[in-house]
Scaffold this active site. Structure first.
Site, PDB file in Angstrom:
ATOM      1  CG  HIS A 166      47.722  11.633 -25.169  1.00 41.26           C
ATOM      2  ND1 HIS A 166      48.804  11.651 -26.017  1.00 41.26           N
ATOM      3  CD2 HIS A 166      47.823  12.763 -24.447  1.00 41.26           C
ATOM      4  CE1 HIS A 166      49.518  12.754 -25.797  1.00 41.26           C
ATOM      5  NE2 HIS A 166      48.934  13.443 -24.854  1.00 41.26           N
ATOM      6  CD  GLU A 218      46.614  15.690 -22.944  1.00 44.79           C
ATOM      7  OE1 GLU A 218      46.280  16.034 -24.084  1.00 44.79           O
ATOM      8  OE2 GLU A 218      47.785  15.406 -22.637  1.00 44.79           O
ATOM      9  CG  HIS A 249      46.781  20.051 -26.203  1.00 44.85           C
ATOM     10  ND1 HIS A 249      47.853  20.406 -26.986  1.00 44.85           N
ATOM     11  CD2 HIS A 249      47.109  18.858 -25.636  1.00 44.85           C
ATOM     12  CE1 HIS A 249      48.784  19.464 -26.898  1.00 44.85           C
ATOM     13  NE2 HIS A 249      48.363  18.525 -26.088  1.00 44.85           N
TER      14      HIS A 249
END
Ligand SMILES: *[C@@H]1O[C@H](CO)[C@@H](O)[C@H](O)[C@H]1NC(C)=O
Ligand SMILES: *[C@@H]1O[C@H](CO)[C@@H](O)[C@H](O)[C@H]1NC(C)=O
Ligand SMILES: *[C@@H]1O[C@H](CO)[C@@H](O)[C@H](O)[C@H]1NC(C)=O
Length: 298
Positions: free
Chosen positions: A83, A162, A166
């Protein structure tokens, strides 16, 4: 002669120059070394220690199908898929999302509007896949296309998501940490490399299988069975994520504090400080659809 020129062009496309992607840690030599979130004095050099987002989670998915099987998007057999790495504040709260509009590469931002009302515009430029190619990292790209698999959309959309949501919020991948000699997108490729490195610490499928916990459409498992199996190899309780009222297991997250940089430093396993969304008992760890997997050599 012309064919030689054409050959030269082809070779340069196939063998793009290999550029290093690591940050400059020369300035870190001689500084105090402390685990993130455990420092007893104020840490000032945010390139040498993780200052923002010091609780770092390595997250893996278990899905039974990708939705793009016809385009050869398949999960790695006998392996969970990546992930990403999720940086949080030391107390487990969010450090924010999409923190740098100048480094927004997500074609489908989710959320598309932040809690403070900021609208995140969809990215329309060349995919992050091309960033990896620019650095000559076909090795990294091949690995990511094998182990970092999206559901219902191309893999590069997940990678871009991602990074943008983040990595732009933590101190670890600040552009300034790559000076001197920063090459555009260096920190993006380096984030992907780091995410792969931390993922490789945790062969979740194999750890579980060694304890007799294998995907099954006939038997359920308890949360304690799963947690104990992981704990026996990591010394820390992972976070388990389930759907369907806590009954269908989908995700695992491993918690850490980091000594030094995320790129070079040490990830220390910690117990999860966030409540699991899985029930105590009756957890399904479903078998994948056979046509949604491919055998991999790693
Ligand atoms: C640890 O470092 C962070 C980041 O510089 C700082 O906010 C925090 O106050 C420090 N903790 C202590 C106990 O000094
Ligand atoms: C969800 O699980 C709880 C506790 O196991 C149970 O009490 C509740 O009825 C379940 N809800 C649904 C919609 O199945
Ligand atoms: C197991 O069940 C899941 C969830 O219903 C399904 O997606 C999958 O195809 C099943 N796998 C096998 C091998 O039957």
């Amino acid at each position: 002669m012309l064919s030689l020129v054409i050959l030269g062009v082809l070779v340069s496309v196939v063998h793009a120059k290999f550029y290093p992607t690591y940050p400059n840690i020369e300035t870190c030599v001689g500084l105090p070394v402390q685990y993130s979130c455990e420092n007893t004095t104020v840490v000032t050099d945010s390139c040498c220690n993780v200052v923002r987002g010091g609780l770092v989670l390595q997250a893996q998915y278990w899905n039974t199908y990708t939705g793009l099987e016809l385009q050869a998007q398949l999960f790695p057999k006998n392996s969970w898929s990546i992930h990403g790495i999720v940086p949080l504040n030391c107390d487990g709260t969010s450090i924010g999302q999409y923190c740098d509009p100048g480094r927004q590469y997500d074609p489908k931002p989710l959320p598309s509007t932040l809690p403070n009302g900021t609208v995140i515009n969809p990215y329309k430029g060349p995919s992050v896949r091309t960033f990896i190619q620019e650095f000559g990292r076909s090795d990294l790209l091949d690995y990511m296309d094998t182990f970092w698999i999206n559901q219902g959309a191309p893999n590069e959309d997940l990678w871009a998501h991602e990074y943008s949501i983040h990595a732009t919020c933590t101190s670890a991948f600040d552009v300034a940490c790559y000076d001197p000699g920063y090459k555009k997108h260096q920190e993006v490729v380096n984030f992907f490399e780091t995410a792969v490195k931390v993922y490789q610490m945790y062969p979740t499928y194999d750890i579980l299988a060694a304890s007799g916990i294998v995907p099954s459409n006939k038997t359920t498992y308890t949360r304690a069975q799963i947690t104990n199996a992981i704990y026996s190899q990591t010394g820390a309780d992972p976070w388990l994520g389930c759907l369907d009222n806590g009954t269908v297991w989908k995700e695992i997250r491993y918690f850490h504090h980091v000594l030094g940089t995320e790129q070079f430093g040490h990830f220390k396993p910690l117990d999860s400080i966030i409540s699991s969304t899985c029930a105590e008992t009756g957890i399904w760890y479903y078998e994948r659809t056979p046509t949604s997997e491919k055998a991999v050599s790693d």
